[in-house]
Structure formats: structure tokens, C-alpha cells
Design a protein around this motif. Sequence first.
Motif: not given
Length: 322
Positions: A36-39, A57-58, A72-74
Amino acid sequence: MTTEPSATGRVVLLTASHRVAPGLLSWPAWHTLRTADRVLCADGAHPQLPYLREAGVAVEIAAPTAREVVDACADGASVVVLASGEGESALTDGLARIAGSGRESMPDLELLPGSYDLPGARLLDLVQVMDRIRAECPWSSTQTHQGLAKYGIEEAYELVEAIEDGDRDELREELGDVLLQVVFHARIAQEDGEEPFSIDDVAATIVDKLIHRHPHVFGDASAETPEDVKAHWLRTKATEKQRTSITEGVPLGQPGLALAAKLASRVRTAGLQVSVPQGEGIGYDLLALTVEAEAAGVDPESALRAAARVYRDAIREAEQTA
């Protein structure tokens, strides 16, 4: 298979059962987290966080709005939201409103269970609830084994009544009430200063007993009929208890009819020839009938209860016509 994010991105709501040890997540869950790009996680004390960080995992501690997540999903980004124990209803409701407006392209939305409950997992909830009640309830915190004994008897009779009525909902509820008595007594037993034991000890004891007394299931022994199983059970039990009489272990405090039937059953199973005592009075007459019923394969207690229920119905009918 894990899907790739679309041009408008991907939002994954990752759930995990609190009844499973943290860190025990499925492979799709771990793959999604690591790619994932962000968690994001709103709960800074979420039990999964130490294990995610250990795995590299950050995780951002944040409670974004639906609008922020969509933004954020752009450019096709993938965002994972680690759900808290209470769920993420505000977020999911917000995403539904944005999607329902039809005015913009939405990222792919996915619910990904990271772990599932095992059979019996809700028993852990019962133990946890009982712990809290014992600690915080003014009534429950003062109860003793002796004080609760009468409730165990009452709940057992109510369970029998539910079985006789054939009411499935009532049966489920009464089984729960009986189970509560077991968990309650085990919780009290934990506090004993000399010989404490817990619900795990109770469960371990009965598991060991069941395995030992079912060698035809867990071992090399064979049993073709229910009678074979019962005979082996009694032999094993006699060896375990080292009893000198077949009457040992028969609770004398049970109802008289059930007591007489149990004694008759022990005599018949042991193959003893014991004459039924003769005497004057209804007690001896009932004893003779009980032994006769048990020999015929009839539970006299159940038979009498069934007849008594018919009698009860007749009384009610008489009351209505009086």
C-alpha cells in the motif's frame, strides 16, 4: 488474488478479529499492507500496530474523513485503513455519500478481513465480560461458590424444561445460563489463595478426561455400539476413581426418583443381583416401579415429568371451565 489499484486508486478497509492473536493475518492482508502507498489507523493503541511496525509497515496514526481518503487515492494510490474494534462507520458512511452523489469517480472500495474467528471464539468474549463483571459489579464481586450453588440447580432445571418444551430459542438461552454458571464459578476459583484454578484449567481437565475415556475415537480401541462405549466409560471411570462401591459418586441430594433410577442403573450395568427392598408405604412402591422402569429402558424421572405436564394441562383446562 489481490487486485491492483485502478486509475482512481483503491481504498481497503482491513479488519481483524480481536479474538485471534495480533499479527496472525492472512497472506492477502500482509501483501496489501506491504504494497500500500499509505496505511492509516485511528487507534494509536491498536493491537496490530507493534506487529506491523516489526514487519516494516509504516502506519500513520490518523482518522481521515471520507473526503481526505478519496483525495489520497488520486493518481491511482492505494490506501489501507486499519479498522478499530468499533469499526469505521463514519468513514464508510462518508464514502457511501460521496459515491452516491455520482459527481465524481470513486476509488475501488474493498473490505478485506485479515483474520477470522475460530469456532468457539465467542467463549473468549464471555470470559472477558465475566472478568469485568467480577471486578466492577457490586453484586457479582461478592458472590461465592456456596452462594451461587442454588442458581446452578435452578438453571439446570430450566434447561431441562426448555428441552421438554422443544423451544429452540429458549434452549439456546438456557444453555447460555448454564454456561454462565460454569464461567462464574471458574472466575471465583481464580481468586482462591491456596488452590486457584481458571476456566482454562476447567477446560483442560474435561478435554483430558474426554480423550482418555474415548480411546475408540482418539486411540486404538474399538467400539461398535453405544453399549460398548458405555461399558468402556464405566471401566475407565472405575479405574480412575478407584472406587470400592458402585454407589460411590451417586449424589444423594438429587430428586428421589432420579436417585433410585441411578442406583438401579449402576446395579444393572455392574451385573449384580440385588433384590429390591420390600416394605410398607408409597416409598417402596415407587422404588419398585422405578427399578422396573429403568430395567425397561425408561427414564422414570422424565416419564413422571411428562405425565405431570399432562396433569398440569388438565388442571388448566379444568380452571377454564370451572
